[in-house]
Write a protein that holds these residues in place. Structure first.
Motif, mmCIF file in Angstrom:
data_model
loop_
_atom_site.group_PDB
_atom_site.id
_atom_site.type_symbol
_atom_site.label_atom_id
_atom_site.label_comp_id
_atom_site.label_asym_id
_atom_site.label_seq_id
_atom_site.Cartn_x
_atom_site.Cartn_y
_atom_site.Cartn_z
ATOM 1 N N VAL A 83 0.863 -1.189 0.000
ATOM 2 C CA VAL A 83 0.000 0.000 0.000
ATOM 3 C C VAL A 83 0.900 1.240 0.000
ATOM 4 O O VAL A 83 1.122 1.895 1.012
ATOM 5 N N ASN A 116 -0.307 2.412 -5.822
ATOM 6 C CA ASN A 116 -0.450 0.962 -5.684
ATOM 7 C C ASN A 116 -1.629 0.660 -4.773
ATOM 8 O O ASN A 116 -1.877 1.396 -3.797
ATOM 9 N N TYR A 117 -2.323 -0.417 -5.040
ATOM 10 C CA TYR A 117 -3.408 -0.861 -4.169
ATOM 11 C C TYR A 117 -3.490 -2.379 -4.261
ATOM 12 O O TYR A 117 -3.014 -2.974 -5.226
ATOM 13 N N ARG A 118 -4.076 -2.997 -3.245
ATOM 14 C CA ARG A 118 -4.160 -4.459 -3.242
ATOM 15 C C ARG A 118 -5.055 -4.949 -4.373
ATOM 16 O O ARG A 118 -6.119 -4.397 -4.626
ATOM 17 N N GLY A 147 -7.075 -8.233 -2.687
ATOM 18 C CA GLY A 147 -7.751 -6.951 -2.734
ATOM 19 C C GLY A 147 -9.265 -7.028 -2.800
ATOM 20 O O GLY A 147 -9.945 -6.032 -2.528
ATOM 21 N N GLY A 191 -9.162 -3.128 -2.371
ATOM 22 C CA GLY A 191 -8.461 -2.341 -3.376
ATOM 23 C C GLY A 191 -9.013 -0.936 -3.473
ATOM 24 O O GLY A 191 -8.258 0.051 -3.543
ATOM 25 N N ASP A 240 -8.196 0.971 -0.260
ATOM 26 C CA ASP A 240 -6.800 1.413 -0.309
ATOM 27 C C ASP A 240 -6.685 2.710 -1.110
ATOM 28 O O ASP A 240 -5.989 3.649 -0.707
ATOM 29 N N GLN A 241 -7.335 2.750 -2.264
ATOM 30 C CA GLN A 241 -7.295 3.951 -3.104
ATOM 31 C C GLN A 241 -7.850 5.157 -2.355
ATOM 32 O O GLN A 241 -7.292 6.265 -2.438
ATOM 33 N N ALA A 248 -5.297 6.327 0.067
ATOM 34 C CA ALA A 248 -4.236 7.044 -0.662
ATOM 35 C C ALA A 248 -4.667 8.464 -0.979
ATOM 36 O O ALA A 248 -3.873 9.410 -0.850
ATOM 37 N N SER A 262 -12.374 1.947 -11.184
ATOM 38 C CA SER A 262 -12.072 2.310 -9.795
ATOM 39 C C SER A 262 -12.354 3.787 -9.550
ATOM 40 O O SER A 262 -12.971 4.158 -8.538
#
Length: 545
Positions: free
Chosen positions: A104, A154-156, A161, A175, A178-179, A182, A211
């Motif tokens: 991450v 980057n993300y899972r 993810g 995922g 995670d974004q 971020a 996404s």
């Protein structure tokens, strides 16, 4: 994914890609509560000094299958010279070296010398939610043309993810979460890199575009100022391929297959956490798990984790949509790689691709009825009408190549173009600035076609991801291609700065005139080519032959 004869070829390409210019001593940035981050400097072809900060953690490594819960913390003295990819199947662009579960991270690229704060472009990479990595998309080509800050996230991905057990310890859509984390990090700290926290453009291609659509259509981001423009290229959350309606069922089947057959979800996730990463990945590769976001409609899941609480088509844009300008579209022949995959997986094993009678009379009906489309003949004549509309005289083609472009138009329309038009209409209805485009610049090389599964029998055309080589550096360009790249990046920059890709600027040789926005009554678009021009209705792009 491509199958290379030797891993060393991949490694060499990766090294060339990421270190095309010699590293020099770089900037060192201190962020209170985060730590000191030491980067390195490269020089662009136009002589621009670019500061690179790679692999910055935007959260402490989370527990496997759980959201990030802890901030980055003090990194003391962080060496930002590398960014490692998340675990995935190795490919030409992401070799097996240095993959990690603790991925991450994000990378920041900026001009070494800046006056004032610069617009920020945040890149969410694509790859079917299961491959590719942020470091493939560096900011060299963009910054070489315009002063900006580029962040690649980057993300899972894969099972790590998108597995879900429908409770807080494994809520799914990691995922996407995670974004989101971020974006929160970027909003808080990008000013330390001379990025303007009030001018952030969110940009994604393919699964990255879907996404971005999920992020821009969520109550978890609405009215928070995490981004101020959105660019979606060849992907939207309203497309059927971007959601897994059986994720919980498939997640539990995966758990059983790797030996975690327990009664409670907590016991299942604890078992999964105890397995080696090799066991997890082997089980994933052997499973039927469809990697995509899922619907989180269980009220027992914390609202802070429910980034997709209902099917995107059931969202009320008035309640969920971020009020920001939108630039959305796709490539003329986006679907050729998908048709290639179908031919390789379904037709070739039975030699149907060589059987003209099968191609003319059975192939298309079977394709439209398959899980790729799920189109039933209701009302009677629906399937034949679609075939007649797209194939016309090509229906009686003498081989797959002759029929290919017309058949791939069906993929392009249902997977990419129709969802883009749907999203543009709903966005414009909110009174928001909305622009549609069709990318139609014919590349001399198709950097990603083989990696995506493209085959020689299906001509690529202006295929999926072709535009990326003109925005990010993958292969060298001819003089004409360099000029086109400058024009394309100038269009992106104008949208970043003004929220209008056709806004006037001081680069008259690159600015090719105004863009007509979408309204609630008109659906015009701009054709992106060496010379750009206007189209009257985006529906015209559905048929290319």
């Amino acid at each position: 994914m491509c199958n290379l004869p030797c891993v060393s070829c991949c490694v060499i390409f990766f090294i060339i890609q990421n270190f095309a210019f010699a590293k020099q001593d770089g900037e060192s940035i201190y962020i209170q509560g985060v730590g000191r981050i030491r980067g390195f400097t490269t020089t662009s072809p136009n002589g621009v000094l670019i500061s690179n900060f790679l692999g910055i953690p935007y959260g402490k490594p989370p527990k496997r299958f759980s959201p990030i819960t802890d901030p980055t913390g003090d990194m003391v003295d962080f060496d930002a010279s590398n960014q490692h990819p998340c675990f995935q199947t190795p490919s030409e662009f992401v070799p097996s070296d240095n993959m990690t579960e603790d991925c991450v991270t994000l990378s920041v690229y900026k001009p070494r010398t800046t006056d004032g704060f610069l617009p920020v472009l945040v890149k969410i990479h694509g790859g079917s939610f299961k491959r590719w990595t942020a470091s493939v998309f560096n900011g060299d080509r963009l910054i070489d043309n315009h002063p900006m800050v580029v962040v690649s996230v980057n993300y899972r991905i894969g099972i790590l993810g998108f597995l879900t057990l429908d409770f807080d310890e494994a809520p799914g859509n990691l995922g996407l979460l995670d974004q989101l984390t971020a974006l929160e990090w970027i909003k808080s700290y990008i000013h330390h890199f001379r990025g303007d926290p009030n001018n952030i453009t969110l940009y994604g291609e393919s699964a990255g575009s879907a996404s971005v659509a999920y992020l821009a259509d969520s109550s978890l981001t609405k009215d928070r100022g995490l981004f101020h423009r959105v660019i979606q290229s060849s992907g939207d959350n309203c497309a059927g391929w971007t959601i897994n309606l059986r994720a919980l069922e498939q997640s539990k089947a995966f758990a059983i297959n790797v030996g975690c057959d327990y009664e409670t979800n907590l016991d299942i996730v604890n078992c999964l956490r105890g397995l080696t990463i090799e066991t997890i990945l082997a089980g994933y590769n052997d499973s039927s798990f469809y990697t995509a976001p899922s619907i989180q409609n269980n009220p027992l899941v914390n609202d802070a984790y429910r980034i997709v609480p209902k099917h995107p088509l059931d969202n009320d844009p008035e309640q969920t949509r971020s009020r920001v300008p939108l630039l959305i579209g796709g490539n003329r022949n986006d679907g050729t790689f998908l048709l290639s995959r179908y031919v390789e997986a379904v037709l070739k094993p039975n030699n149907h691709h060589l059987n003209v009678t099968y191609l003319r009379n059975i192939f298309l009906q079977t394709l439209l009825n398959s899980s790729h489309f799920g189109i039933n003949d209701t009302p009677i004549g629906m399937v034949e009408s679609i075939i007649a509309s797209f194939l016309k005289e090509h229906r009686m083609g003498v081989n797959l190549t002759v029929m290919g472009q017309a058949v791939s138009d069906i993929y392009s329309t249902f997977y990419f173009k129709a969802p883009a038009l749907h999203k543009a209409k709903s966005h414009a209805l909110l009174g928001l600035k909305t622009y549609l485009y069709s990318y139609e610049y014919e590349s001399s090389t198709h950097v990603f076609y083989e990696d995506l599964g493209g085959i020689p029998e299906i001509l690529p055309g202006v295929t999926h991801a072709d535009e990326l080589n003109y925005i990010f550096k993958f292969k060298d360009l001819s003089e004409e291609e360099k000029l086109f790249s400058e024009r394309l990046i100038n269009t992106i920059y104008r949208f970043m700065v003004h929220g209008d890709p056709g806004a006037p600027d001081d680069k008259e040789d690159l600015n090719q005139g105004p863009w007509t926005p979408v309204t609630n009554e008109t659906f015009g678009y701009t054709i992106i080519n060496f010379t750009m021009r206007a189209g009257s209705h985006y529906g015209q792009t559905f048929h290319t032959v």
